[in-house]
Design a protein around this motif. Structure first.
Motif, PDB file in Angstrom:
ATOM      1  N   ASP A   1       0.868  -1.180   0.000  1.00 34.38           N
ATOM      2  CA  ASP A   1       0.000   0.000   0.000  1.00 34.38           C
ATOM      3  C   ASP A   1       0.905   1.230   0.000  1.00 34.38           C
ATOM      4  OD1 ASP A   1      -1.765   2.025   0.434  1.00 34.38           O
ATOM      5  OD2 ASP A   1      -2.769   1.112   2.151  1.00 34.38           O
TER       6      ASP A   1
ATOM      7  N   ASP B   1       0.587   4.333  -0.946  1.00 33.74           N
ATOM      8  CA  ASP B   1       0.091   5.620  -0.442  1.00 33.74           C
ATOM      9  C   ASP B   1       0.302   5.725   1.061  1.00 33.74           C
ATOM     10  OD1 ASP B   1      -0.601   6.264  -2.955  1.00 33.74           O
ATOM     11  OD2 ASP B   1      -2.752   6.524  -2.576  1.00 33.74           O
ATOM     12  N   TRP B   2       0.009   4.641   1.760  1.00 36.32           N
ATOM     13  CA  TRP B   2       0.195   4.634   3.220  1.00 36.32           C
ATOM     14  C   TRP B   2       1.686   4.762   3.568  1.00 36.32           C
ATOM     15  CZ3 TRP B   2      -3.224   4.460   7.346  1.00 36.32           C
ATOM     16  CH2 TRP B   2      -2.647   4.226   8.603  1.00 36.32           C
TER      17      TRP B   2
ATOM     18  N   CYS C   1      -4.733   1.912  -4.465  1.00 30.42           N
ATOM     19  CA  CYS C   1      -4.629   2.608  -3.178  1.00 30.42           C
ATOM     20  C   CYS C   1      -5.636   3.761  -3.115  1.00 30.42           C
ATOM     21  CB  CYS C   1      -3.220   3.152  -2.980  1.00 30.42           C
ATOM     22  SG  CYS C   1      -1.943   1.892  -2.888  1.00 30.42           S
ATOM     23  N   LYS C   2      -5.731   4.497  -4.211  1.00 31.22           N
ATOM     24  CA  LYS C   2      -6.665   5.622  -4.241  1.00 31.22           C
ATOM     25  C   LYS C   2      -8.102   5.125  -4.148  1.00 31.22           C
ATOM     26  CE  LYS C   2      -7.855   9.739  -6.904  1.00 31.22           C
ATOM     27  NZ  LYS C   2      -7.654  10.505  -8.135  1.00 31.22           N
TER      28      LYS C   2
ATOM     29  N   THR D   1      -8.993   4.479  -0.447  1.00 30.85           N
ATOM     30  CA  THR D   1      -9.225   5.632   0.431  1.00 30.85           C
ATOM     31  C   THR D   1     -10.358   6.526  -0.055  1.00 30.85           C
ATOM     32  OG1 THR D   1      -7.440   6.773  -0.760  1.00 30.85           O
ATOM     33  CG2 THR D   1      -6.873   5.706   1.307  1.00 30.85           C
ATOM     34  N   SER D   2     -10.572   6.589  -1.380  1.00 29.45           N
ATOM     35  CA  SER D   2     -11.585   7.514  -1.885  1.00 29.45           C
ATOM     36  C   SER D   2     -12.948   6.867  -2.102  1.00 29.45           C
ATOM     37  CB  SER D   2     -11.122   8.122  -3.209  1.00 29.45           C
ATOM     38  OG  SER D   2     -10.977   7.109  -4.198  1.00 29.45           O
TER      39      SER D   2
ATOM     40  N   ILE E   1     -13.505   2.940   1.719  1.00 23.59           N
ATOM     41  CA  ILE E   1     -13.689   3.321   3.131  1.00 23.59           C
ATOM     42  C   ILE E   1     -14.882   4.261   3.302  1.00 23.59           C
ATOM     43  CG2 ILE E   1     -12.610   4.448   5.113  1.00 23.59           C
ATOM     44  CD1 ILE E   1      -9.918   3.372   4.125  1.00 23.59           C
TER      45      ILE E   1
ATOM     46  N   TYR F   1      -6.427   1.170   8.941  1.00 24.75           N
ATOM     47  CA  TYR F   1      -7.307   2.273   8.547  1.00 24.75           C
ATOM     48  C   TYR F   1      -8.414   2.528   9.576  1.00 24.75           C
ATOM     49  CZ  TYR F   1      -5.119   2.670   3.977  1.00 24.75           C
ATOM     50  OH  TYR F   1      -4.212   2.904   2.957  1.00 24.75           O
TER      51      TYR F   1
ATOM     52  N   GLU G   1      -8.706   6.130  10.105  1.00 29.21           N
ATOM     53  CA  GLU G   1      -9.364   6.830   9.000  1.00 29.21           C
ATOM     54  C   GLU G   1     -10.882   6.679   9.106  1.00 29.21           C
ATOM     55  OE1 GLU G   1      -9.810   9.102   5.595  1.00 29.21           O
ATOM     56  OE2 GLU G   1      -8.042   8.797   6.861  1.00 29.21           O
TER      57      GLU G   1
END
Length: 1343
Positions: free
Chosen positions: A594, A596-597, A752-753, A756-757, A760, A794, A797
């Motif tokens: 991952d 981005d993380w 990854c995007k 998160t976008s 989640i 996450y 998040e």
């Protein structure tokens, strides 16, 4: 689960707005409801690498194969016995194995005594390992003769162990794997109302929904002691037989003390058992002749001869055992029983003297222990190589696999616990502790730490710990895929006493010293990424593996810059064992990092103390599958657009080699939805997951007039794979390689995007809107996250998104659950670090002190740890750093851990006031703690208050009936020496805490045990799941008879393959009970639901979220069959568990409370029903808001309940509120609004009419009383008079809800007719309409 066990139960309303409460009175069978009516794990997806298309084909193939097999024939088989009763009958199938029939004989009560025998048919011995169909003429002449065999020593030992179990002579066992009270069930101890109780008895009378959970809820009732059949039975001191007597056939010498007090010495010989002449001082194993000789082939028969009371006491014991459900009493064999986190102190006082307990190791394994030393690896691999051509082959193979994994897991966990305790000598004692390796019971053990620096650049011990957990998941995935020619070692990861231990079966050749220049590994990275090995033989199996796991074939470069093409990650290794098999190892990197993380939280710019602890941040496979479906939809959309733009439909049909028609798509959509595979589906070839049904939804919106005329799409050109080695230090050389690498990196970044976008935020949104069941605890929350491919890291998040939602109570509850989970996990990491270096005897001191610092700071801000100084002096090199921990330092450390691990800074208190018990439960489950069940005082106010725990009122804890203040622990209350301590139990004493020795919430004695927490790699049965899916699909296609046959077949397969007591069997019981209920097979639904409850309790835990859902399911079905009082008892127990697990007022408890209210109405307990409706409405208003559709629905139902409770004014007021919400939210023309308007009009006219009637009666009463006359008799058909206080208010009993429609006259119907009218059974009730678009907001999981 949105339409979960009660998600739509039964109610009096017939309006559409309450559709999900009405639905289950006769729910339609559809894919969506089935998805939500299945427990979370069953929702899970298709088995890895098995597409729905493939499943369907396999199912069809299975049927064809089955057709090719001999037809199954079920018939009664008569067994002739050598002793009374002379014969017995067993129902058998021609497809059963003879050994299964043997087991049936052994388990049947009147043939208990037989254990060493064979069966004969027509004078010929039958082989135990063949199918009955292979016995000639067995169907024509279904009679077999049981012939007793001579014993071997091993058989004699097993016979003695079994007899001890049967006659109740085996004492309790102390085991490192099994905890205290492991595998208990509470279902039988739920207090059901007896038939003797009056009509008005109510299991939920005076129940306070808002009261905190009682610690007594998860405790079983104490039962009377079982009848004793003998005083003692054990091996004699004369055992084993000397050489010369062994030559004569002597096997064992036993010693028995009967209930009459007589002591007998018994010889076990090849011919059976007989009483000999030996005494304590004299050895004479010859048969005793006076007063009479006693001998028998079975030890049970011999005991009947020598003890006059044995027969009657043995019968009483069987009756005693028969009082419980058999499922609650059976011993678990194919899974490790769940250990409860709260244990009654009475359970620890049951330890009894039992000499044979020390001899069991010998009885089970022999003198040399050689019988338990198994070559686990050879067993695993030879089982994998078994044929799987026919259905029978697959059943046998999967059954053997399941049993083997269960036995290996138990043995490996037991060995790991010994390694963690320091009981096993290392193979390399000179190495550092973390680098030491062990072999015990043919299992290879190592620590889940970076002992040799393999993960030095990735995070050291933290990375190694994560890698071991990911490796188990990878091995499990490979086992599930079942790729020919690729083998895995048996793998288990165990967390125990702060240490992580990895247990693996020994791969042949892994320790082999290779020649100079030869690598230890044959495929993949040898030493990190510096040296890379390739072997042609691994390409094909690794290619199949990678295709199934969406791994791209890619290039990697060694330290010299040499290029190598690999099918899998460079970290995934292939080893050619000395047995010639190809093994795949180190499966912790089957998905990409991952990135981005990593870049955000583990980059160079991060301060050293604030970096994420490791770089092993791999994606979850579920996320990759979910993203693949997104890409597939995009591909299909593009293809459809191309075809629409430029090609004729006939040409398209002729040109497409692989076409997926709309009909196929719809079938597949149903199948996919049934399995919840829209996010998790797997496929080897990628064809099924186009889920054209999904595409069809979009396209139907565009062209509603032609929903059937969809374009066909050839998806054979679609491919989606990811490179797992991007961002992992690889250095491509040429420009072409760099360009390809950049494209791979871009693909990974897009995943990854997407996480998160999209994933989640959608998870939070679905929880908020009730699209999915609201989690009850941390375990169910993490399961929901994992199902969608969201990693635990996450959590912060998710919590952040919840906090941004503002005042939404449902999201607020989710945020609190995330917060609790982060605190408990941070505490787990901290506690493990503290316990890791401690000797096992100090674990309870460490844990009690840390728990005091976490949960007991409000009671004692400066807790001091307790420890025996003499014991401490025995370990001069041990540092007791846990003693320096204070509540302040612990809170600081936990906040730091949460900030580093979950990237969120928690504000306010770490422990929410009033939620201490829930956090304690989470911590205990994660660390394997078993605590003494007592009311723990977390604040000074609780300490000052008199102890009024539920323990004193529950028969389950006799030892706890005397209230205890914290810090006072007495094993027995009643001796003279205890008088002073008993005085401390008074409230005044408890309040006056001594300033010198302040009380603490926990003491070391409260930590009764610590059990290992483990992860295994056992695969699920593909065959059983195929049958279940096929049954569901048949029902969806209205093939009821075929569907039910397949469902029964699936149930049979689950029980055969897993054994009855297994979590997967509990889940299939749950799913089938829901299906049978929808098919109106209510008695079968109740039976399956009860089995689901008991098996869930014993294998998952008595307070597991799935167990609670099973109880709610059972209550629903019990009510449907007329056992409403029993149903209410189960509801009460489920709510008690719910309070303990989550706390009060769970968002999804609304429907459960609603259903309880409806049940009370059916019992005509209208006032109680009204109170439950009011509580349900109160929570709904808090969770959903006062203007929500769900609130309007509950107002509607409450208005009806108030009418039945003779409160017309309030009924009119609530119905008016309901009407106004429906009107404002849905509009005046909505069916729900119109229905509410009709009811409002009816209730208003009724209230006016009844008020007039009451006034008239009042005036007449006054008139007659003024004249001294008597009141005339009430007219026939008039309703009963309301109470005086209601008359005074002008409110009469609403016995005429349609008074307005009859000109204001009193309705002549009685109460039952009114109840039927409100239930919607009247012909005037409108039919159910289409549910409103916001209906899902009412969907309630818990119910």
């Amino acid at each position: 689960m949105a339409d979960g066990p009660n998600g739509g139960a039964f109610c009096l309303s017939s309006i559409t707005a309450s559709a999900d409460i009405d639905a289950q009175s006769n729910p339609p069978f559809d894919a969506e409801s089935e998805e939500h009516a299945t427990p979370p794990e069953t929702n899970g997806t298709l088995t890895n690498g098995t597409s729905s298309e493939e499943t369907q084909q396999n199912g069809e193939n299975g049927e064809n194969e089955g057709a090719a097999q001999p037809t199954e024939n079920v018939f009664p088989l008569t067994i002739e016995l050598p002793h009374a009763p002379g014969q017995t009958q067993i129902m058998v199938s021609t497809q059963e194995q003879v050994q299964d029939i043997r087991q049936s004989i052994v388990d049947t009560p009147h043939t208990f005594q037989y254990s060493c025998f064979h069966l004969q048919h027509k004078g010929k011995r039958i082989n135990d390992f063949i199918e009955l169909s292979e016995v000639p003429e067995i169907v024509q002449e279904p009679t077999c003769k049981l012939v007793e065999d001579p014993y071997t020593e091993a058989q004699a030992r097993v016979h003695v162990v079994r007899v001890r179990e049967l006659i109740g002579a085996a004492g309790d066992r102390t085991d490192l794997v099994m905890g205290i009270d492991a595998g208990i069930s509470l279902c039988d101890s739920v207090e059901l109302p007896s038939s003797k109780t009056g009509e008005d008895s109510n299991p939920v009378a005076h129940y306070d929904v808002n009261a905190v959970g009682s610690i007594s809820t998860p405790l079983a009732k104490t039962r009377e002691a079982a009848p004793k059949t003998v005083k003692n039975i054990s091996l004699s001191a004369w055992n084993p037989p000397p050489h010369h007597l062994r030559m004569r056939g002597h096997l064992l010498y036993l010693q028995v003390t009967t209930n009459e007090g007589e002591q007998h010495y018994i010889t076990s010989a090849v011919t059976g058992f007989y009483v000999n002449k030996s005494t304590n001082n004299k050895f004479d194993p010859t048969p005793r002749t006076s007063p009479k000789s006693s001998s028998a082939h079975s030890l049970i028969s011999l005991l009947e001869q020598i003890s006059p009371s044995f027969d009657s006491s043995f019968t009483k014991l069987q009756e005693y055992n028969g009082q419980r459900d058999p499922l609650a009493a059976y011993q678990l064999s194919n899974s490790i029983p769940a250990a409860p986190w709260l244990v009654s102190a009475a359970s620890t006082h049951q330890h009894q003297a039992d000499l044979t307990r020390t001899q069991e190791a010998y009885l089970l394994a022999g003198a040399e222990n050689a019988e338990t030393l198994r070559d686990w690896n050879e067993e695993f691999q030879s089982t994998r190589e078994l044929p799987k051509e026919t259905v029978q082959d697959r059943v046998f193979r999967e059954r053997l696999t399941s049993k083997l994994f269960a036995e290996y897991n138990e043995a490996a966990v037991r060995g790991a616990a010994l390694v963690a305790r320091g009981e096993v000598q290392p193979l390399n004692p000179t190495e550092a502790r973390d680098a030491q390796i062990f072999v015990y019971n043919n299992v290879f053990y190592s620590f889940g730490a970076d002992g040799v620096g393999t993960f030095a650049t990735d995070g050291g011990d933290e990375a190694a710990r994560i890698a071991t957990g990911k490796d188990v998941q990878g091995v499990k995935a490979v086992n599930q895929l079942d790729i020919n020619g690729l083998f895995t070692p048996g793998t288990v990861v165990v967390d125990y006493l702060g240490k992580r231990v990895v247990g693996q079966s020994i791969v042949p050749g892994i320790f082999k010293q290779r020649d100079p220049g030869e690598h230890q590994i044959d495929y993949g990275g040898v030493e990190g990424r510096d040296i890379i090995a390739t072997m042609e033989g691994f390409v094909q199996p690794f290619n199949e593996l990678s295709k199934a796991m969406r791994v791209k074939r890619h290039a990697v470069w060694d330290k010299e810059g040499k290029k190598h093409e690999l099918e899998a990650s460079v970290e995934t290794k292939g080893l050619l064992g000395t047995d010639g098999r190809k093994y795949v190892l180190d499966l912790y990197r089957i998905t990409p990092l991952d990135i981005d993380w990593l870049e955000k939280h583990c980059g160079e710019e991060q301060e050293e103390g604030k970096k994420y602890p490791h770089r092993m941040t791999v994606m979850r496979p579920e996320l990759v599958d979910s993203y693949r479906i997104v890409k597939l939809r995009e591909y299909i959309s593009k293809e459809v657009e191309k075809k629409r733009a430029g090609r004729n439909q006939d040409q398209a049909e002729a040109g497409a080699e692989k076409q997926l028609t709309n009909g196929d798509a719809e079938a597949e959509e149903k199948d996919t939805k049934t399995n919840g595979a829209l996010t998790n589906g797997d496929s080897k070839d990628g064809e099924h997951e186009h889920t054209n049904g999904e595409t069809a939804v979009a396209k139907t919106d565009e062209t509603p007039a032609e929903p059937r005329q969809q374009e066909t799409v050839d998806v054979s050109g679609f491919s989606f794979t990811l490179n797992p080695d991007v961002f992992a230090g690889q250095l491509p050389q040429s420009d072409e390689e760099k360009a390809e690498w950049e494209a791979d990196e871009a693909e990974v970044r897009s995943v990854c995007k997407y996480l998160t976008s999209d994933v989640i935020p959608r998870l939070v949104r679905e929880m908020q809107e009730g699209e999915v069941g609201f989690p009850m605890d941390g375990q169910s929350l993490i399961r929901e996250m994992h199902k969608r491919g969201v990693n635990v890291r996450y959590l912060g998040e998710v919590a952040r998104l919840c906090s941004e939602q503002g005042k939404d109570k449902r999201v607020h509850a989710l945020g609190w659950l995330c917060r609790q989970e982060m605190v408990s996990r941070a505490f787990k990491h901290f506690a493990n670090a503290q316990m890791k270096e401690l000797p096992p005897c100090f674990a309870q001191h460490c844990m009690s002190h840390l728990l005091n610092c976490l949960l007991g700071a409000a009671l004692n801000g400066k807790p001091q740890y307790e420890i025996d100084e003499d014991l401490k002096a025995m370990y001069p090199d041990t540092e007791f750093t846990f003693g320096k921990v204070t509540p302040e330092s612990l809170a600081t450390e936990l906040r730091k851990q949460i900030d580093v691990r979950y990237r969120i800074q928690l504000e306010g208190e770490l422990v929410q006031p009033g939620r201490e018990l829930q956090l304690l439960r989470e911590v205990c489950l994660k660390l394997g703690l078993q605590l003494e069940a007592k009311e723990y005082r977390f604040t000074k106010e609780q300490l000052a208050a008199p102890q009024t725990n539920g323990l004193a009122t529950k028969a389950s804890s006799d030892s706890l009936t005397v209230p205890q203040t914290n810090g006072v622990h007495s094993a027995s209350e009643g001796g003279k020496k205890k008088k002073k301590k008993q005085a401390d139990h008074s409230p005044n004493r408890a309040a006056s805490v001594s300033p010198t020795t302040p009380s603490t919430t926990f003491t070391p004695d409260n930590i009764l045990n610590i059990v290992p927490v483990f992860k295994d790699a056992a695969p699920r049965s593909v065959l059983a799941e195929e049958a279940l899916d096929a049954g569901r699909m048949s029902l969806q296609q209205d093939q009821k008879e075929l569907g039910q046959e397949l469902l029964l077949e699936s149930l049979s397969l689950h029980e055969q393959i897993y054994g009855i007591l297994h979590p997967e069997v509990a889940r299939v019981y749950y799913a089938l009970s829901t299906i049978y209920y929808s098919l109106d097979e209510k008695s079968a639904a109740v039976e399956l639901a009860k089995k689901a409850v008991i098996v869930s309790e014993r294998t998952l835990g008595i307070d597991n979220a799935e167990t609670i859902l099973s109880y709610l399911n059972l209550s629903l079905f019990e009510h449907a069959t007329g056992n409403t009082k029993d149903a209410l008892a189960y509801v009460r127990h489920a709510l008690d568990l719910w309070k303990l697990v989550y706390g009060v007022r769970h968002p999804d408890s609304i429907t459960t409370l609603n259903n309880a209210a409806v049940m009370l109405q059916s019992l005509k307990l209208f006032h109680e029903s009204r109170l439950w409706f009011e509580v349900s409405l109160d929570i709904c208003e808090e969770v959903s808001g006062k203007q929500a559709i769900a609130t309007a629905t509950l107002l509607f139902q409450l208005a009806q309940a108030l009418a039945l409770d003779q409160d017309s004014k309030a009924a009119v007021a609530k119905m008016r509120e309901s009407y106004s919400i429906f009107k404002s939210e849905l509009g005046a023309d909505n069916p729900n609004t119109k229905e509410a308007e009709n009811w409002l009009e009816t209730l208003t006219h009724s209230a006016v009419s009844q008020a007039k009637q009451a006034n008239a009666l009042q005036n007449r009463k006054m008139l007659f009383s003024g004249r001294g006359g008597r009141m005339p008799r009430m007219a026939v058909g008039a309703g009963p008079q309301p109470p005086a206080e209601r008359q005074a208010n002008g409110i009469a009993a609403p016995t005429a809800t349609q008074a307005a429609r009859s000109g204001g006259s009193i309705d002549q119907r009685n109460l039952d007719e009114l109840l039927r009218y409100i239930n919607g059974e009247s012909g005037t009730t409108p039919k159910k309409k289409t549910a409103n678009p916001k209906r899902r907001q009412q969907a309630v999981v818990g119910a």
